[in-house]
Design a protein around this motif. Structure first.
Motif, PDB file in Angstrom:
ATOM      1  N   THR A  85      -0.177   3.195  91.163  1.00  0.00           N
ATOM      2  CA  THR A  85      -1.111   4.295  90.955  1.00  0.00           C
ATOM      3  C   THR A  85      -1.007   4.676  89.483  1.00  0.00           C
ATOM      4  O   THR A  85       0.066   5.052  89.009  1.00  0.00           O
ATOM      5  N   LEU A  86      -2.104   4.522  88.769  1.00  0.00           N
ATOM      6  CA  LEU A  86      -2.161   4.830  87.341  1.00  0.00           C
ATOM      7  C   LEU A  86      -2.999   6.086  87.150  1.00  0.00           C
ATOM      8  O   LEU A  86      -4.102   6.180  87.686  1.00  0.00           O
ATOM      9  N   THR A  87      -2.496   7.046  86.394  1.00  0.00           N
ATOM     10  CA  THR A  87      -3.241   8.265  86.103  1.00  0.00           C
ATOM     11  C   THR A  87      -3.718   8.208  84.660  1.00  0.00           C
ATOM     12  O   THR A  87      -2.899   8.215  83.737  1.00  0.00           O
ATOM     13  N   PRO A  88      -5.037   8.106  84.451  1.00  0.00           N
ATOM     14  CA  PRO A  88      -5.560   8.008  83.085  1.00  0.00           C
ATOM     15  C   PRO A  88      -5.306   9.292  82.288  1.00  0.00           C
ATOM     16  O   PRO A  88      -5.479  10.393  82.801  1.00  0.00           O
ATOM     17  N   LEU A  89      -4.893   9.130  81.056  1.00  0.00           N
ATOM     18  CA  LEU A  89      -4.724  10.236  80.114  1.00  0.00           C
ATOM     19  C   LEU A  89      -5.476   9.875  78.845  1.00  0.00           C
ATOM     20  O   LEU A  89      -5.644   8.705  78.518  1.00  0.00           O
ATOM     21  N   TRP A  90      -5.910  10.863  78.138  1.00  0.00           N
ATOM     22  CA  TRP A  90      -6.618  10.665  76.875  1.00  0.00           C
ATOM     23  C   TRP A  90      -5.822  11.352  75.782  1.00  0.00           C
ATOM     24  O   TRP A  90      -5.291  12.433  75.986  1.00  0.00           O
ATOM     25  N   LYS A  91      -5.737  10.736  74.615  1.00  0.00           N
ATOM     26  CA  LYS A  91      -5.031  11.338  73.495  1.00  0.00           C
ATOM     27  C   LYS A  91      -5.904  12.446  72.908  1.00  0.00           C
ATOM     28  O   LYS A  91      -7.024  12.198  72.470  1.00  0.00           O
ATOM     29  N   GLY A  92      -5.401  13.679  72.949  1.00  0.00           N
ATOM     30  CA  GLY A  92      -6.146  14.830  72.443  1.00  0.00           C
ATOM     31  C   GLY A  92      -6.136  14.897  70.928  1.00  0.00           C
ATOM     32  O   GLY A  92      -5.453  14.115  70.253  1.00  0.00           O
ATOM     33  N   GLU A 113      -5.788   3.484  91.935  1.00  0.00           N
ATOM     34  CA  GLU A 113      -4.853   2.806  92.827  1.00  0.00           C
ATOM     35  C   GLU A 113      -5.161   1.318  92.841  1.00  0.00           C
ATOM     36  O   GLU A 113      -6.296   0.911  93.065  1.00  0.00           O
ATOM     37  N   LEU A 114      -4.147   0.522  92.576  1.00  0.00           N
ATOM     38  CA  LEU A 114      -4.276  -0.931  92.566  1.00  0.00           C
ATOM     39  C   LEU A 114      -3.329  -1.527  93.598  1.00  0.00           C
ATOM     40  O   LEU A 114      -2.195  -1.090  93.723  1.00  0.00           O
ATOM     41  N   GLU A 115      -3.805  -2.508  94.323  1.00  0.00           N
ATOM     42  CA  GLU A 115      -2.940  -3.285  95.209  1.00  0.00           C
ATOM     43  C   GLU A 115      -3.089  -4.729  94.788  1.00  0.00           C
ATOM     44  O   GLU A 115      -4.186  -5.287  94.809  1.00  0.00           O
ATOM     45  N   LEU A 116      -1.985  -5.334  94.355  1.00  0.00           N
ATOM     46  CA  LEU A 116      -2.013  -6.655  93.747  1.00  0.00           C
ATOM     47  C   LEU A 116      -1.032  -7.588  94.441  1.00  0.00           C
ATOM     48  O   LEU A 116      -0.012  -7.150  94.964  1.00  0.00           O
ATOM     49  N   ALA A 122      -6.166  -5.435  80.317  1.00  0.00           N
ATOM     50  CA  ALA A 122      -7.558  -5.780  80.612  1.00  0.00           C
ATOM     51  C   ALA A 122      -8.245  -4.655  81.380  1.00  0.00           C
ATOM     52  O   ALA A 122      -9.413  -4.336  81.118  1.00  0.00           O
ATOM     53  N   LEU A 123      -7.531  -4.021  82.311  1.00  0.00           N
ATOM     54  CA  LEU A 123      -8.086  -2.881  83.050  1.00  0.00           C
ATOM     55  C   LEU A 123      -8.418  -1.741  82.098  1.00  0.00           C
ATOM     56  O   LEU A 123      -9.497  -1.156  82.168  1.00  0.00           O
ATOM     57  N   ARG A 124      -7.506  -1.439  81.169  1.00  0.00           N
ATOM     58  CA  ARG A 124      -7.743  -0.381  80.185  1.00  0.00           C
ATOM     59  C   ARG A 124      -8.986  -0.692  79.349  1.00  0.00           C
ATOM     60  O   ARG A 124      -9.835   0.172  79.123  1.00  0.00           O
ATOM     61  N   ALA A 125      -9.124  -1.940  78.920  1.00  0.00           N
ATOM     62  CA  ALA A 125     -10.285  -2.341  78.114  1.00  0.00           C
ATOM     63  C   ALA A 125     -11.578  -2.200  78.908  1.00  0.00           C
ATOM     64  O   ALA A 125     -12.591  -1.716  78.380  1.00  0.00           O
TER      65      ALA A 125
END
Length: 111
Positions: free
Chosen positions: A79-86, A42-45, A17-20
């Motif tokens: 901690t999630l690091t966003p990456l994009w498919k090149g 950074e997420l704290e859940l 859901a976060l990605r969307a």
């Protein structure tokens, strides 16, 4: 991995859901004059460890107003690091949101 309890959501469902939501935010930013560089998220859940009838163990998140019953909640920090498919199919962190280095809005790797 939701167990059906009110306010309990599976970790994978939460990240999906976060990605969307982030993808939607990127799409809405196309053509805007203010740009954002995505940095680590950074997420704290609040989470509980669950075990289903097949013995599979998973993490379930306690949503706003939710209850975990008698289970003890744990604080889960991610901690999630966003990456994009090149264009070559490989992940890259070299991108900006709605960059306009060429005519028209775009999202993807910077040249």
């Amino acid at each position: 991995m939701s167990d059906g309890s009110a306010g309990i959501v599976g970790l994978a469902d939460s990240i999906e859901a976060l990605r969307a939501q982030l993808t939607e935010a990127v799409n809405r930013g196309a053509g805007q004059s203010m740009l954002f560089q995505l940095s680590p998220i950074e997420l704290e859940l609040q989470a509980v460890v669950t075990k289903d009838v097949n013995g599979e163990i998973g993490w379930s998140l306690v949503g706003a107003g939710g209850s975990s019953g008698a289970a003890t909640t744990q604080t889960l920090r991610l901690t999630l690091t966003p990456l994009w498919k090149g264009p070559d199919g490989l992940p890259t962190s070299n991108f900006a949101v709605a960059e306009q280095s060429e005519p028209g809005p775009r999202f993807g790797a910077r040249d």
